[in-house]
Design an enzyme around this catalytic site. Structure first.
Site, PDB file in Angstrom:
ATOM      1  N   ASN A 230      51.327  43.348  45.424  1.00 32.56           N
ATOM      2  CA  ASN A 230      50.888  43.868  44.118  1.00 32.56           C
ATOM      3  C   ASN A 230      51.487  45.248  43.841  1.00 32.56           C
ATOM      4  O   ASN A 230      51.066  45.929  42.916  1.00 32.56           O
ATOM      5  CB  ASN A 230      49.364  43.969  44.066  1.00 32.56           C
ATOM      6  CG  ASN A 230      48.691  42.625  44.259  1.00 32.56           C
ATOM      7  OD1 ASN A 230      49.154  41.612  43.735  1.00 32.56           O
ATOM      8  ND2 ASN A 230      47.611  42.600  45.019  1.00 32.56           N
TER       9      ASN A 230
ATOM     10  N   HIS B 266      37.179  38.590  39.364  1.00 29.85           N
ATOM     11  CA  HIS B 266      37.469  38.899  40.768  1.00 29.85           C
ATOM     12  C   HIS B 266      36.193  38.943  41.610  1.00 29.85           C
ATOM     13  O   HIS B 266      35.125  39.303  41.124  1.00 29.85           O
ATOM     14  CB  HIS B 266      38.168  40.258  40.814  1.00 29.85           C
ATOM     15  CG  HIS B 266      38.718  40.636  42.144  1.00 29.85           C
ATOM     16  ND1 HIS B 266      38.048  41.451  43.015  1.00 29.85           N
ATOM     17  CD2 HIS B 266      39.893  40.314  42.749  1.00 29.85           C
ATOM     18  CE1 HIS B 266      38.780  41.633  44.103  1.00 29.85           C
ATOM     19  NE2 HIS B 266      39.906  40.943  43.962  1.00 29.85           N
TER      20      HIS B 266
ATOM     21  N   GLU C 184      38.388  40.986  32.923  1.00 27.51           N
ATOM     22  CA  GLU C 184      39.580  41.675  33.420  1.00 27.51           C
ATOM     23  C   GLU C 184      40.637  41.724  32.325  1.00 27.51           C
ATOM     24  O   GLU C 184      40.614  40.901  31.415  1.00 27.51           O
ATOM     25  CB  GLU C 184      40.148  40.924  34.643  1.00 27.51           C
ATOM     26  CG  GLU C 184      39.180  40.905  35.792  1.00 27.51           C
ATOM     27  CD  GLU C 184      39.660  40.074  36.985  1.00 27.51           C
ATOM     28  OE1 GLU C 184      40.876  39.845  37.116  1.00 27.51           O
ATOM     29  OE2 GLU C 184      38.800  39.659  37.773  1.00 27.51           O
TER      30      GLU C 184
ATOM     31  N   SER D  46      43.720  38.061  38.214  1.00 25.71           N
ATOM     32  CA  SER D  46      44.508  38.333  39.410  1.00 25.71           C
ATOM     33  C   SER D  46      45.179  37.107  39.999  1.00 25.71           C
ATOM     34  O   SER D  46      46.190  37.235  40.680  1.00 25.71           O
ATOM     35  CB  SER D  46      43.628  39.007  40.462  1.00 25.71           C
ATOM     36  OG  SER D  46      42.467  38.246  40.706  1.00 25.71           O
TER      37      SER D  46
ATOM     38  N   ASP E 136      38.037  45.401  33.935  1.00 21.88           N
ATOM     39  CA  ASP E 136      38.760  45.684  35.178  1.00 21.88           C
ATOM     40  C   ASP E 136      40.264  45.592  34.895  1.00 21.88           C
ATOM     41  O   ASP E 136      40.784  44.509  34.611  1.00 21.88           O
ATOM     42  CB  ASP E 136      38.328  44.688  36.259  1.00 21.88           C
ATOM     43  CG  ASP E 136      38.931  45.009  37.628  1.00 21.88           C
ATOM     44  OD1 ASP E 136      39.906  45.777  37.697  1.00 21.88           O
ATOM     45  OD2 ASP E 136      38.406  44.478  38.635  1.00 21.88           O
TER      46      ASP E 136
ATOM     47  N   HIS F  12      45.265  44.756  37.493  1.00 23.46           N
ATOM     48  CA  HIS F  12      46.659  44.284  37.474  1.00 23.46           C
ATOM     49  C   HIS F  12      47.398  44.662  36.193  1.00 23.46           C
ATOM     50  O   HIS F  12      48.516  44.198  35.957  1.00 23.46           O
ATOM     51  CB  HIS F  12      46.716  42.767  37.673  1.00 23.46           C
ATOM     52  CG  HIS F  12      46.245  42.353  39.030  1.00 23.46           C
ATOM     53  ND1 HIS F  12      47.062  42.362  40.135  1.00 23.46           N
ATOM     54  CD2 HIS F  12      45.023  41.975  39.461  1.00 23.46           C
ATOM     55  CE1 HIS F  12      46.373  41.982  41.198  1.00 23.46           C
ATOM     56  NE2 HIS F  12      45.128  41.739  40.811  1.00 23.46           N
TER      57      HIS F  12
ATOM     58  N   LYS G 265      47.386  48.910  43.513  1.00 21.61           N
ATOM     59  CA  LYS G 265      48.362  47.903  43.068  1.00 21.61           C
ATOM     60  C   LYS G 265      49.592  48.604  42.499  1.00 21.61           C
ATOM     61  O   LYS G 265      50.343  49.177  43.266  1.00 21.61           O
ATOM     62  CB  LYS G 265      47.661  46.923  42.152  1.00 21.61           C
ATOM     63  CG  LYS G 265      46.769  46.055  43.053  1.00 21.61           C
ATOM     64  CD  LYS G 265      45.753  45.215  42.437  1.00 21.61           C
ATOM     65  CE  LYS G 265      44.981  44.532  43.575  1.00 21.61           C
ATOM     66  NZ  LYS G 265      43.702  43.985  43.148  1.00 21.61           N
TER      67      LYS G 265
END
Ligand code: PLP
Length: 391
Positions: free
Chosen positions: A45, A131, A177, A181, A206, A209, A240
Site C-alpha cells: 500500500n 474495513h 470509506e 480496501s 475512512d 486508501h 499507506k
C-alpha cells in the site's frame, strides 16, 4: 473434548484459508528480497514509494538523534513531545479541519474513536464492505448496528429512516470509506453527505486508501469533493501512501478534545515513537509538494496502463487497488502461487478479509513501478488463463 490448536489449523488448511508470514529482507519497494530471491511487489500500500524515501529517512534519523527511540508513556501521562504536536498541526492543515489527533495505527484510531462517540443508546449504520477496524470499533461501542449493501444509497436511506423513527434521541453515525480496501472502488460521497445531513446523522469517513492518491495535493476524496467541512469525522492512516505508520482523526476542536479524554486507544497506549511522527510530518509535506504531485501523476499513469492491458478489470480504475475477482478460495490461492513461481508477489485475498467465495488477487500499484515491471505482471496474469468472475 475441547478442540486442539492443531485441529483449528488443519481446518483452515482444508478450506484453503490458511495464511503464513513471508519474510522480506529489504525495504518495501517495487522489487523486494524474499530471503534469497527477488520478487516484483504488487501487494504493497506504499503507493507513492515513500516507505524508503531518503528525505523521510533523514528526518526520522535526525529525530532519533534528538528525541531517542521511545516516547516514554501515554501523551496524557508524561507530556506530549513536539513532533506529535507538529504532526497534528500539519494533518489539520492538510485535511483543512480545525484540529487533528494521531494514534498508534489506523486500527487503533477506529477502535478508540467510534466508542468515544457512540454507545448503547446510539445507532451505527455501516457499509457492508467497511474495513475490519471500523467493524471492530462499532462492535466495541455497543451501539445498535445496521449494515447496508455496499454503496447502496436506498438501503442507507431506509436505515436512516428506521433510526430516526425508533431511536429519536440517539446519535446516529454513518460509517464508510473513500476507497474500499479490497475492491478499490469509491463511495458516492456527495450523496451520502447529503443524506446523512438531511437525517441529522454524523458521518465517519475512512480515507485510508485515498490520501496521497486522490484529491488536491493528495488530500483525499473529501477534499476532492469539497465536502471536508460537512464530514464530522475524517479518519485515516499514515501507513499507506504516506509510507510511515500511525492513524489519525481530523475534525472540529471539540471532537479532538473529546477523543483526547475518551478514546481509550489514545489514553491508555504509549505514544508512537517521536521519530515516526517526525517522518509522517515529512511525508505529508512531501505529498503536498511538487515532488508529491509528480509521484501521483506517475502512479495514475501506471494504474491506467495496467487497467488498459488486462481486460480483467470491469470498470474504469478508481484507485491504486486493482482486484482480479476469482471466486473460489483454492483457485485464488493457486493463482497467487503461480505468480510467485514467476517472481511476482500478488496476494490472494480470502475469507475472512472478503466474503466466502469472493476470493481475489489484489494488485496494488506504486508510482515507482517501471513499464517493464508492469509488462512482466501483465504477461504472467495472462498466462494464468483466468476466467474472471462477474464483480
Ligand atoms: C489499513 C486500513 C486501516 C488500518 O490502518 P493501519 O494504520 O494499517 O492500522 C483502517 N481502515 C482502512 C480502510 C484500511 O485500509
Amino acid at each position: 473434548m475441547a478442540r486442539t490448536i492443531e485441529a483449528q489449523l488443519a481446518e483452515l488448511r482444508a478450506r484453503s484459508l490458511y495464511r503464513r508470514l513471508r519474510e522480506i529482507d529489504s525495504p518495501q519497494q517495487p522489487a523486494v528480497e524474499l530471503v534469497g530471491r527477488t520478487l516484483l511487489n504488487f501487494s504493497s500500500n506504499d503507493y507513492l514509494g515513500l516507505a524508503r524515501e531518503p528525505a523521510l529517512q533523514e528526518v526520522a534519523c535526525a529525530a532519533v538523534q534528538k528525541y531517542g527511540v521511545g516516547a516514554g508513556a501515554s501523551r496524557l501521562v508524561c507530556g506530549t513531545l513536539s513532533p506529535h504536536m507538529r504532526l497534528e498541526e500539519q494533518l489539520a492543515e492538510f485535511k483543512q479541519t480545525p484540529a487533528a489527533l494521531t494514534f498508534g495505527s489506523g486500527y487503533a484510531a477506529a477502535l478508540g474513536t467510534i466508542p468515544a462517540l457512540v454507545g448503547r443508546d446510539d445507532v451505527i449504520i455501516l457499509d457492508r464492505l467497511a474495513h475490519a477496524s471500523l467493524i471492530d470499533g462499532a462492535r466495541l461501542s455497543g451501539a445498535t448496528m445496521r449494515v447496508y449493501a455496499h454503496n447502496h444509497l436506498g438501503q442507507l436511506e431506509s436505515h436512516l429512516h428506521w433510526a430516526r423513527e425508533h431511536h429519536p434521541d440517539a446519535r446516529v453515525l454513518v460509517i464508510t470509506e473513500s476507497v474500499f480496501s479490497m475492491d478499490g472502488d469509491r463511495s458516492p460521497l456527495r450523496e451520502i453527505v447529503e443524506m446523512k445531513s438531511r437525517h441529522g446523522a454524523w458521518l465517519l469517513l475512512d480515507e485510508a486508501h485515498a490520501v496521497g492518491v486522490i484529491g488536491p495535493q493528495g488530500a483525499g476524496l473529501a477534499a476532492e469533493s469539497g465536502l471536508g467541512l460537512e464530514i464530522e469525522v475524517q479518519m485515516g492512516t499514515m501507513s499507506k501512501a504516506l509510507g510511515v505508520s500511525g492513524g489519525y482523526v481530523a475534525g472540529s476542536r471539540k471532537l479532538i478534545d473529546l477523543l483526547v479524554n475518551r478514546a481509550r486507544s489514545f489514553v491508555y497506549s504509549t505514544a508512537p515513537p517521536p521519530a515516526i511522527a517526525a517522518a509522517a510530518g515529512a511525508a505529508i509535506a512531501f505529498v503536498r509538494s511538487p515532488d508529491g504531485a509528480q509521484r501521483r501523476v506517475a502512479l495514475w499513469k501506471n494504474i491506467r496502463s495496467l487497467a488498459a492491458s488486462l481486460p480483467l478489470f470491469a470498470k474504469e480504475p478508481q484507485s491504486a487497488i486493482l482486484p482480479i475477482m476469482i471466486g473460489p478460495e483454492e483457485t485464488a490461492t493457486a493463482a497467487s502461487e503461480h505468480l510467485l513461481e514467476r517472481g511476482i508477489l500478488a496476494p490472494a485475498i480470502r475469507y475472512p478479509t472478503v466474503a466466502r467465495g469472493r476470493a481475489r488477487l489484489r494488485l496494488t500499484l506504486s508510482a515507482l513501478h517501471t513499464p517493464e515491471q508492469i509488462a512482466t505482471l501483465v504477461e504472467a496474469v495472462r498466462r494464468l488463463h483466468l476466467h474472471q468472475e462477474a464483480a
